[in-house]
Design a protein around this motif. Structure first.
Motif, PDB file in Angstrom:
ATOM      1  N   ARG A 143      11.554   2.645   0.908  1.00  0.00           N
ATOM      2  CA  ARG A 143      12.381   3.423   0.195  1.00  0.00           C
ATOM      3  C   ARG A 143      13.119   4.250   0.953  1.00  0.00           C
ATOM      4  O   ARG A 143      13.466   5.402   1.028  1.00  0.00           O
ATOM      5  CB  ARG A 143      11.701   4.417  -0.753  1.00  0.00           C
ATOM      6  CG  ARG A 143      11.100   3.600  -2.025  1.00  0.00           C
ATOM      7  CD  ARG A 143      10.376   4.443  -2.833  1.00  0.00           C
ATOM      8  NE  ARG A 143       9.765   3.866  -4.026  1.00  0.00           N
ATOM      9  CZ  ARG A 143       8.947   4.357  -4.771  1.00  0.00           C
ATOM     10  NH1 ARG A 143       8.863   5.890  -4.955  1.00  0.00           N
ATOM     11  NH2 ARG A 143       8.369   3.761  -6.020  1.00  0.00           N
ATOM     12  N   ILE A 144      13.327   3.857   2.344  1.00  0.00           N
ATOM     13  CA  ILE A 144      14.111   4.655   3.240  1.00  0.00           C
ATOM     14  C   ILE A 144      15.491   4.735   3.261  1.00  0.00           C
ATOM     15  O   ILE A 144      16.076   3.800   3.113  1.00  0.00           O
ATOM     16  CB  ILE A 144      13.854   3.719   4.823  1.00  0.00           C
ATOM     17  CG1 ILE A 144      12.223   3.626   5.036  1.00  0.00           C
ATOM     18  CG2 ILE A 144      14.398   4.497   5.858  1.00  0.00           C
ATOM     19  CD1 ILE A 144      11.950   2.480   6.331  1.00  0.00           C
ATOM     20  N   LYS A 145      15.796   6.135   3.163  1.00  0.00           N
ATOM     21  CA  LYS A 145      17.167   6.346   2.724  1.00  0.00           C
ATOM     22  C   LYS A 145      17.971   6.734   3.989  1.00  0.00           C
ATOM     23  O   LYS A 145      19.221   6.748   4.242  1.00  0.00           O
ATOM     24  CB  LYS A 145      17.443   7.437   1.754  1.00  0.00           C
ATOM     25  CG  LYS A 145      16.855   7.344   0.437  1.00  0.00           C
ATOM     26  CD  LYS A 145      16.906   8.260  -0.517  1.00  0.00           C
ATOM     27  CE  LYS A 145      16.587   8.147  -1.992  1.00  0.00           C
ATOM     28  NZ  LYS A 145      16.501   9.166  -2.906  1.00  0.00           N
ATOM     29  N   LYS A 146      17.182   7.472   4.999  1.00  0.00           N
ATOM     30  CA  LYS A 146      18.043   7.819   6.238  1.00  0.00           C
ATOM     31  C   LYS A 146      17.146   7.659   7.643  1.00  0.00           C
ATOM     32  O   LYS A 146      15.764   7.814   7.339  1.00  0.00           O
ATOM     33  CB  LYS A 146      18.151   9.371   5.862  1.00  0.00           C
ATOM     34  CG  LYS A 146      19.137   9.930   7.240  1.00  0.00           C
ATOM     35  CD  LYS A 146      19.412  11.460   7.045  1.00  0.00           C
ATOM     36  CE  LYS A 146      20.101  12.044   8.010  1.00  0.00           C
ATOM     37  NZ  LYS A 146      20.432  13.579   7.613  1.00  0.00           N
TER      38      LYS A 146
ATOM     39  N   ASN B  13       9.142   6.261   2.865  1.00  0.00           N
ATOM     40  CA  ASN B  13      10.306   7.175   2.413  1.00  0.00           C
ATOM     41  C   ASN B  13      11.279   7.325   3.530  1.00  0.00           C
ATOM     42  O   ASN B  13      12.534   7.597   3.747  1.00  0.00           O
ATOM     43  CB  ASN B  13      10.076   8.515   1.620  1.00  0.00           C
ATOM     44  CG  ASN B  13       9.455   8.233   0.471  1.00  0.00           C
ATOM     45  OD1 ASN B  13       9.849   7.604  -0.395  1.00  0.00           O
ATOM     46  ND2 ASN B  13       8.444   8.969   0.053  1.00  0.00           N
ATOM     47  N   GLU B  14      10.564   7.721   4.834  1.00  0.00           N
ATOM     48  CA  GLU B  14      11.426   7.792   6.090  1.00  0.00           C
ATOM     49  C   GLU B  14      10.264   7.407   7.094  1.00  0.00           C
ATOM     50  O   GLU B  14       9.320   7.262   7.146  1.00  0.00           O
ATOM     51  CB  GLU B  14      11.522   9.487   6.398  1.00  0.00           C
ATOM     52  CG  GLU B  14      10.461  10.255   6.440  1.00  0.00           C
ATOM     53  CD  GLU B  14      10.580  11.544   6.791  1.00  0.00           C
ATOM     54  OE1 GLU B  14      11.637  12.109   6.733  1.00  0.00           O
ATOM     55  OE2 GLU B  14       9.552  12.454   6.919  1.00  0.00           O
TER      56      GLU B  14
ATOM     57  N   THR C  21       0.668  -1.068  -0.091  1.00  0.00           N
ATOM     58  CA  THR C  21      -0.075  -0.015   0.015  1.00  0.00           C
ATOM     59  C   THR C  21       0.843   1.135  -0.099  1.00  0.00           C
ATOM     60  O   THR C  21       1.690   1.333   0.796  1.00  0.00           O
ATOM     61  CB  THR C  21      -0.934  -0.136   1.248  1.00  0.00           C
ATOM     62  OG1 THR C  21      -1.944  -0.944   1.144  1.00  0.00           O
ATOM     63  CG2 THR C  21      -1.692   1.443   1.289  1.00  0.00           C
ATOM     64  N   ASP C  22       0.575   2.121  -0.826  1.00  0.00           N
ATOM     65  CA  ASP C  22       1.332   3.339  -1.061  1.00  0.00           C
ATOM     66  C   ASP C  22       1.083   4.268   0.369  1.00  0.00           C
ATOM     67  O   ASP C  22      -0.092   4.924   0.413  1.00  0.00           O
ATOM     68  CB  ASP C  22       1.095   4.038  -2.114  1.00  0.00           C
ATOM     69  CG  ASP C  22       1.896   5.441  -2.252  1.00  0.00           C
ATOM     70  OD1 ASP C  22       2.805   5.626  -1.763  1.00  0.00           O
ATOM     71  OD2 ASP C  22       1.888   6.212  -3.299  1.00  0.00           O
TER      72      ASP C  22
END
Length: 409
Positions: free
Chosen positions: A109-112, A89-90, A61-62
């Motif tokens: 899509r967690i970058k940090k 994303n976070e 789910t988005d």
């Protein structure tokens, strides 16, 4: 379904929910997905009427454009939270959910990871952040008790790790806690630097990679050493400047070999050169000059009276000492505070070093304070005759008798 406790509906092709879709206070375990957001329906209030959920799993789910923290607000007792393949994303701040023991944020899509997002989660047993976009693991995002505990396990595999020195602490932590790291070493792959790309994190050796001495550090150390040498040289030149001037003078005026000093007193202009501080002038004129010059008929050289201004003072002092048969130092605390007096004391030390200690006499006008008793003064007091000024009647007899004998030698 007032008694419903578990609902699993996680293979849906897409369903829209409103705030009444999950109206069940008995519901404790929910696994659902794929959810879709419509123009008039989102997920923000989907848990308002089912606040007792303890295990929540949302899949496929988005959630990237959803206020997730607001959505989860009613679930204060949630202990297990999974957002799998949800375009996250976070990581949102979860500090209000203190009962969380299991967190699963796989395939996002967690970058940090921001610092302190998990600081209150001291009951956490497992954290799964695998298959995200993390390149660094920041120690501050978890409380220290979890890093040090034995029950906590971590999975950050399949992330494009930057295996540089910023990851040194994590590499060391893994080595000490390998049984608490899921998927290590096979699924921990470096994305950078280039020499470690596509290799396991286990190939990263912090000892050799992160503790090399940088050429900049070497340059800084050399610069500091040179600066320290310059400062030390300036200090020594200032401290021993009069000794240096004295040696230069000796070298410039070196007597030819075979020279012998005449023993006839007529070669001297003065019977004694007197080194004193001008603040002690009254004692010099009223006591020393009165007794030695007027009563005993010896000629003293006093810099205030007998050295004509206009020449080089240092040269004038040296010349006056050379043309005097004796050398008298009138020591006081004033004397020890005066740089010119200390220069004259240094000359007295050189006279002593030249084997002419018999020419020297020290007069102590008062007790010298401890901060003024330096090595040079100790040498003079130990190796040279000295006499102490006193107002005691019998002491004065000894004082003047000593000076008379000294002047007659």
């Amino acid at each position: 379904m007032g008694r419903l406790q578990t609902l699993v509906a996680d293979n849906l092709r897409g369903v829209a929910l409103d705030n009444m879709s999950l109206s069940s206070r008995s519901l404790q375990r929910l696994s659902i997905g794929r959810l879709v957001k419509t123009r008039d329906r989102d997920f923000t209030k989907m848990f308002d009427n089912c606040p007792n959920i303890k295990v929540l799993n949302i899949m496929n789910t988005d959630l990237s454009v959803i206020a997730v923290t607001k959505m989860l607000a009613p679930l204060r007792d949630v202990s297990s939270l999974s957002f799998v393949n949800c375009e996250v994303n976070e990581i949102m701040n979860l500090n209000n959910f203190t009962k969380l023991a299991y967190i699963d944020f796989r395939n996002n899509r967690i970058k940090k990871i921001q610092a302190r997002v998990f600081q209150n989660l001291t009951n956490l047993k497992r954290l799964d952040l695998s298959n995200n976009r993390l390149n660094n693991i920041n120690r501050s995002f978890l409380p220290g008790s979890l890093w040090e505990g034995k029950d906590f396990t971590l999975d950050v595999s399949l992330n494009p790790l930057d295996c540089g020195c910023q990851l040194e602490w994590f590499r060391i932590w893994i080595e000490n806690n390998v049984n608490r790291v899921i998927g290590y070493p096979g699924r921990y792959i470096c994305d950078s630097p280039s020499e470690l790309k596509d290799k396991s994190l286990s190939n990263f050796d912090p000892a050799s990679e992160c503790h090399r001495i940088s050429p900049y550090i070497i340059l800084i150390c050399v610069s500091l050493a040179l600066l320290s040498l310059v400062i030390l040289s300036i200090y020594l030149l200032r401290k021993f400047r009069w000794d240096i001037k004295y040696y230069i003078y000796i070298c410039k005026n070196k007597k030819p070999s075979g020279y012998k000093r005449f023993t006839d007193d007529e070669e001297f202009l003065y019977d004694a050169f007197v080194a004193y501080n001008t603040k002690d002038r009254y004692w010099i004129m009223s006591e020393l000059v009165q007794m030695v010059e007027r009563n005993e008929k010896h000629k003293l050289c006093l810099h205030e009276r007998d050295i004509i201004p206009g020449g080089i003072y240092v040269d004038d002092i040296l010349e006056s000492i050379d043309t005097s048969r004796k050398f008298i130092l009138v020591l006081s605390n004033n004397f020890m505070d005066d740089q010119w007096c200390m220069y004259e004391a240094a000359l007295a030390n050189h006279t002593l070093a030249d084997g002419e200690g018999h020419k020297l006499l020290l007069i102590l006008l008062e007790d010298i304070r401890s901060e003024h008793i330096n090595r040079s003064l100790k040498v003079l007091l130990k190796s040279t005759s000295y006499v102490e000024w006193t107002k005691n009647k019998n002491g004065l007899k000894i004082f003047w008798q000593t000076i008379k004998q000294f002047m007659k030698k």
